[in-house]
Design an enzyme around this catalytic site. Structure first.
Site: not given
Ligand code: GLA
Length: 394
Positions: A153, A188, A209
């Site tokens: 991440d 992202w 997300d």
């Molecule tokens: C981010 C990621 C999610 C998940 C969360 C975990 O938002 O994009 O897919 O892994 O962190 O905290």
């Protein structure tokens, strides 16, 4: 320069040893989009524990998911608590009493693969220790535990931190571990990873997300399914075997969308050649959810070896036609109705790259209905927020 080898030939020899920009990560993995389960969409931080993960693996090995291709069991954020005096990462002992190595062993004993989560920064998005400064140490530890897949991440990174070099560092650490490990980049889409991540990761999140809703762009981030469709369309050409655009994990079965919308979500992810990471409770899933996730014809479109990401070929207001070329020369076609009322949608052969004159066999992947000798076009009545998904084979 010595006689007998020209400048051009010398350059070719040199280039042959370098990864080409835009080519796939050379770890031989994820030649088709990874399939499996990830804990986050259903269990988030507080619901994650060893019991859930073991029961998930048991279910996947016995409910048809494993046979359908769902291979990876991935624990997301919140499995880790701290580091010891030597900097080794420590798992949450209350939630994972047997430890991560034993859990990986259990998942392997079921014929499945094991994945884990970390973060480029000092802390994960949920505030657990990230891998900053511990990249090689963590990669070595994961390999020793038997990890087959790592999602990394992008929370708590430094302002202006370079994403390409940060993820390249972790790619190199994974390669040095000596174990084949699928590498999932999760920044992202912030730094347009489709432009640089091909040689770095096997998949990269292309969007913020996912939220469990049809159309719900939030002012502070997150995307519903239809917002993701529009973000994925322009980047179709960057995806392919070993290097996939990732529109985020599945919300099918989590209750925020109707069965019709869940079916559309799954169909479109398959048309995208997206990684299929189920994000629901697979122990107690409904008959409808199971029918969606286990539709072998739709999964075959996702896993088609050509690995082309489908794209929108026609738009008339809320009515759209999406198409993807298949390895055998056929097409997968989705007629998508984003509107509030049922509508007839037509795909012309010329929309999907065929001459109007050919006759084709059309197979509906959700009803199983097959029509042969279809000439020029195909149309179907499509419910609100629904799809007709077909293959067209001349
Ligand atoms: C981010 C990621 C999610 C998940 C969360 C975990 O938002 O994009 O897919 O892994 O962190 O905290």
């Amino acid at each position: 320069m010595r006689k007998g080898i020209g400048r051009g030939a010398a350059t070719l020899v040199l280039l042959a040893g370098l990864p080409m920009v835009g080519s796939a990560l050379d770890n031989g993995l994820a030649k088709t989009p990874p399939m499996g389960w990830n804990s986050w969409n259903k269990y988030a931080c507080n619901g994650l524990n060893e019991k859930v993960v073991r029961e998930t693996a048991d279910a996947m090995a016995s409910n048809g998911m494993k046979e359908a291709g769902y291979a990876f069991v991935v624990i997301d954020d919140c499995w880790q608590t701290s580091r010891d005096a030597e900097g080794n990462i420590i798992a949450d002992k209350e939630k994972f009493p047997s430890g991560i190595k034993a859990l990986a062993g259990y998942i392997h004993s079921k014929g499945l693969k094991f994945g884990i989560y970390t973060d480029v920064g000092t802390r994960t998005c949920a505030g657990r220790p990230g891998s900053a400064g511990h990249e090689y140490q963590d990669a070595r530890q994961y390999a020793e535990w038997g990890v087959d897949y790592v999602k990394e991440d992008w929370c708590n990174t430094l302002p202006g931190q370079n994403a390409e070099s940060s993820y390249t560092l972790f790619r190199n650490a994974l390669a040095a571990s000596g174990r084949p490990i699928v590498f999932s980049i999760c920044e992202w889409g912030s730094n347009k990873p489709w432009l640089w991540a091909g040689p770095v990761g096997n998949l990269w999140r292309a969007t913020d997300d996912i939220q469990d809703c049809w159309d719900c762009k939030k002012p502070r981030g997150g995307n519903g399914v239809v917002e993701i469709l529009d973000l994925m369309d322009p980047i179709y050409s960057y995806s392919g075997p070993g290097h996939w655009n990732d529109p985020d994990m599945l919300e099918v079965g989590n209750g925020g969308m109707t069965t019709e919308e869940d079916r559309t979500h799954f169909s479109m992810w398959a048309l995208f050649s997206a990684p299929l990471l189920v994000g629901t409770d697979v122990v107690n899933m409904s008959k409808e959810t199971k029918e969606i996730l286990l539709n072998k014809d739709v999964i075959a479109i996702d896993q088609d070896p050509l690995g082309q990401q489908g794209r929108r070929v026609k738009k008339d207001g809320d009515l759209e036609v999406w198409s993807k070329q298949l390895a055998d020369g056929g097409r997968a076609v989705v007629l998508l109705n984003r509107g509030a009322t049922p509508a007839t949608i037509e795909a012309n052969w010329t929309d999907i790259g065929y001459p109007a004159s050919i006759s084709a066999t059309v197979r509906d992947l959700w009803t199983g209905k097959e029509t042969s000798g279809q000439k020029g076009s195909y149309s179907a009545q499509v419910p609100s927020h629904g799809v007709a998904m077909v293959t067209v084979r001349p």
